[in-house]
Design an enzyme around this catalytic site. Structure first.
Site, PDB file in Angstrom:
ATOM      1  CB  CYS A 113      -0.953  -0.013   1.190  1.00 15.59           C
ATOM      2  SG  CYS A 113      -2.124  -1.380   1.084  1.00 15.59           S
ATOM      3  CG  HIS A 252      -3.486   3.268   1.725  1.00 18.93           C
ATOM      4  ND1 HIS A 252      -3.769   2.860   0.435  1.00 18.93           N
ATOM      5  CD2 HIS A 252      -3.586   2.158   2.500  1.00 18.93           C
ATOM      6  CE1 HIS A 252      -4.014   1.564   0.437  1.00 18.93           C
ATOM      7  NE2 HIS A 252      -3.920   1.121   1.675  1.00 18.93           N
ATOM      8  CG  ASN A 282      -6.544  -1.166   0.422  1.00 19.09           C
ATOM      9  OD1 ASN A 282      -5.863  -0.649  -0.462  1.00 19.09           O
ATOM     10  ND2 ASN A 282      -6.026  -1.640   1.543  1.00 19.09           N
TER      11      ASN A 282
HETATM   12  N1  COA Z   1     -18.421  -9.519   7.925  1.00 14.79           N
HETATM   13  C1  COA Z   1     -18.886  -9.770   9.149  1.00 14.79           C
HETATM   14  N2  COA Z   1     -18.100 -10.015  10.194  1.00 14.79           N
HETATM   15  C2  COA Z   1     -16.784  -9.968  10.008  1.00 14.79           C
HETATM   16  C3  COA Z   1     -16.228  -9.694   8.751  1.00 14.79           C
HETATM   17  C4  COA Z   1     -17.095  -9.471   7.681  1.00 14.79           C
HETATM   18  N3  COA Z   1     -16.655  -9.223   6.445  1.00 14.79           N
HETATM   19  N4  COA Z   1     -14.886  -9.699   8.874  1.00 14.79           N
HETATM   20  C5  COA Z   1     -14.604  -9.977  10.137  1.00 14.79           C
HETATM   21  N5  COA Z   1     -15.748 -10.149  10.829  1.00 14.79           N
HETATM   22  C6  COA Z   1     -15.904 -10.484  12.225  1.00 14.79           C
HETATM   23  C7  COA Z   1     -14.669 -11.096  12.816  1.00 14.79           C
HETATM   24  O1  COA Z   1     -14.613 -12.480  12.488  1.00 14.79           O
HETATM   25  C8  COA Z   1     -14.873 -10.857  14.275  1.00 14.79           C
HETATM   26  O2  COA Z   1     -15.737 -11.865  14.769  1.00 14.79           O
HETATM   27  P1  COA Z   1     -15.378 -12.638  16.142  1.00 14.79           P
HETATM   28  O3  COA Z   1     -15.360 -11.547  17.185  1.00 14.79           O
HETATM   29  O4  COA Z   1     -16.507 -13.602  16.264  1.00 14.79           O
HETATM   30  O5  COA Z   1     -14.056 -13.249  15.910  1.00 14.79           O
HETATM   31  C9  COA Z   1     -15.651  -9.550  14.326  1.00 14.79           C
HETATM   32  O6  COA Z   1     -16.138  -9.329  12.997  1.00 14.79           O
HETATM   33  C10 COA Z   1     -14.843  -8.364  14.735  1.00 14.79           C
HETATM   34  O7  COA Z   1     -13.610  -8.409  14.103  1.00 14.79           O
HETATM   35  P2  COA Z   1     -12.552  -7.320  14.369  1.00 14.79           P
HETATM   36  O8  COA Z   1     -11.250  -7.792  13.816  1.00 14.79           O
HETATM   37  O9  COA Z   1     -12.630  -6.853  15.802  1.00 14.79           O
HETATM   38  O10 COA Z   1     -13.115  -6.115  13.491  1.00 14.79           O
HETATM   39  P3  COA Z   1     -12.426  -4.743  13.298  1.00 14.79           P
HETATM   40  O11 COA Z   1     -13.274  -3.681  13.844  1.00 14.79           O
HETATM   41  O12 COA Z   1     -10.974  -4.755  13.664  1.00 14.79           O
HETATM   42  O13 COA Z   1     -12.465  -4.617  11.702  1.00 14.79           O
HETATM   43  C11 COA Z   1     -11.029  -4.798   9.813  1.00 14.79           C
HETATM   44  C12 COA Z   1     -11.785  -5.558  10.900  1.00 14.79           C
HETATM   45  C13 COA Z   1     -10.284  -5.795   8.946  1.00 14.79           C
HETATM   46  C14 COA Z   1     -12.035  -4.031   8.967  1.00 14.79           C
HETATM   47  C15 COA Z   1     -10.042  -3.815  10.495  1.00 14.79           C
HETATM   48  O14 COA Z   1      -9.289  -4.483  11.454  1.00 14.79           O
HETATM   49  C16 COA Z   1      -9.119  -3.127   9.517  1.00 14.79           C
HETATM   50  O15 COA Z   1      -9.552  -2.356   8.690  1.00 14.79           O
HETATM   51  N6  COA Z   1      -7.806  -3.371   9.650  1.00 14.79           N
HETATM   52  C17 COA Z   1      -6.820  -2.709   8.809  1.00 14.79           C
HETATM   53  C18 COA Z   1      -7.007  -3.136   7.392  1.00 14.79           C
HETATM   54  C19 COA Z   1      -6.066  -2.480   6.473  1.00 14.79           C
HETATM   55  O16 COA Z   1      -5.880  -1.309   6.527  1.00 14.79           O
HETATM   56  N7  COA Z   1      -5.504  -3.300   5.583  1.00 14.79           N
HETATM   57  C20 COA Z   1      -4.764  -2.888   4.432  1.00 14.79           C
HETATM   58  C21 COA Z   1      -3.353  -2.588   4.640  1.00 14.79           C
HETATM   59  S1  COA Z   1      -3.110  -0.914   4.846  1.00 14.79           S
END
Ligand code: COA
Length: 327
Positions: A113, A252, A282
């Site tokens: 990224c 980003h 993204n």
């Molecule tokens: N739909 C529904 N539920 C989902 C899901 C989806 N697409 N993806 C994950 N979940 C669930 C998880 O399994 C978790 O369930 P559990 O508690 O039973 O295990 C729950 O939602 C919460 O997950 P969590 O990881 O706490 O959510 P979050 O608020 O951290 O959001 C992301 C997850 C991935 C959106 C977030 O962590 C994120 O954006 N991270 C950075 C991503 C990024 O920037 N990546 C690119 C590189 S720069």
């Protein structure tokens, strides 16, 4: 002092739109969850046989047309991507052939990224060397080629696309300052393990899903906010800029909650930040150049404006750049 000025922009987004509701049909997720947790409503995905080189070629053609240039005018093509058409030759070589850019050399840069930001810094150095007049920097990724569409944690986050900028010399406008970082301690939080020299492709690497994106979302989330906000605040400070001096901030586009938190820590108002994550998700190396193109085309950035761009990605890799907009 010579500066590298952005003198034209271009982009390409595949036609095929995939909405969150489409994902409800194939994985356990919901439109509400995706929108609330990420800000994403839809993304564009390539059709079969459309590649990173194809998208890069279209983005460059868009840029050349706007500047009324011929492919033979190009000196250098730099492509930031983690999804090259092939491990080698470089995507830049394939793009050079597509365009018949007979006077160009070029290469790919891999930094996920942050790839576009790192490529822009490299292109800027080539312009400042005074040996090249027209350097094209592309950010392009076909993320759909490395996503596991049964893994709800990752597949909803990404889209495909390409953006491009042209760098030319200027004495007044262009890239003024930048600060870039990598830290390999973050390597295990965001990676694709299969297919490299560590894990050459075998039936086992395929069966173990090692050719897909793996991400520890919580760790990336935390580091992304801290990394982008610290480095962007440092860029503001050392250029004697306060938040009111910034006409546009382009972060980003990985998660709207990350973007909002960074803008907030920089003391920016919501209208100072550019966002199109809801439409494209993204697109990895492509998010920032696509935003730059859309911001310029829609009049959100104009001559003499102060622009800050910032990224965070796998590696970890991150950085921030101050640009005095010059067209
Ligand atoms: N739909 C529904 N539920 C989902 C899901 C989806 N697409 N993806 C994950 N979940 C669930 C998880 O399994 C978790 O369930 P559990 O508690 O039973 O295990 C729950 O939602 C919460 O997950 P969590 O990881 O706490 O959510 P979050 O608020 O951290 O959001 C992301 C997850 C991935 C959106 C977030 O962590 C994120 O954006 N991270 C950075 C991503 C990024 O920037 N990546 C690119 C590189 S720069």
């Amino acid at each position: 002092m010579i500066k590298a000025n952005i003198t034209s922009t271009g982009k390409y987004l595949p036609k095929n739109i995939v909405t969150n509701v489409d994902f409800e049909k194939i994985i356990d997720t919901s439109d509400d969850w995706i929108q609330n947790r990420t800000g994403i409503k839809q993304r564009r995905l390539v059709k079969k046989n459309e590649t990173t080189a194809d998208m890069s070629t279209f983005a460059i053609k868009d840029l050349l047309k706007k500047r009324n240039l011929d492919p033979n005018d190009i000196d250098v093509i730099i492509i930031a991507t983690i999804t090259p058409d092939m491990t080698f030759p470089s995507t830049a070589a394939l793009v050079q052939k597509n365009l018949s850019a007979n006077n160009a050399w070029g290469f790919d840069i891999s930094s996920a990224c942050s790839g576009f930001l790192f490529a822009l810094e490299t292109g800027s150095a080539l312009i400042k060397s005074n040996r090249y007049n027209k350097v094209i920097v592309v950010g392009a990724d076909t993320m759909s080629s490395i996503l596991d569409y049964t893994d709800r944690n990752t597949c909803i986050l990404f889209g495909d696309g390409a953006g491009a900028v042209l760098l030319e010399k200027s004495h007044k406008h262009g890239i003024i300052d930048s600060k870039l970082h990598i830290d390999g301690n973050g390597a295990d939080f965001l990676k694709m393990e299969g297919g490299g020299s560590l894990n050459p492709t075998t039936l086992d690497t395929v069966n173990n899903k090692m050719h897909y994106v793996y991400q520890n979302g919580k760790q990336v989330f935390k580091h992304a906010i801290r990394g982008m906000s610290e480095v962007s605040c440092e860029i503001l400070k050392r250029n004697n800029l306060n938040s009111n001096d910034i006409q546009l901030f382009i972060p980003h586009q990985a998660n709207k909650r990350i973007m909002d938190a960074v803008a907030n820590r920089m003391g920016l108002k919501p209208q100072q930040m550019f966002s199109n994550i809801e439409y494209y998700a993204n697109t990895t190396a492509a998010t920032i150049p696509i935003c730059i193109d859309e911001a310029f085309e829609s009049g959100k950035i104009s001559k003499n404006n102060n622009l800050i761009i910032s990224s965070f990605g796998a590696g970890f890799s991150w950085g921030s750049m101050y640009i005095k907009w010059g067209i």
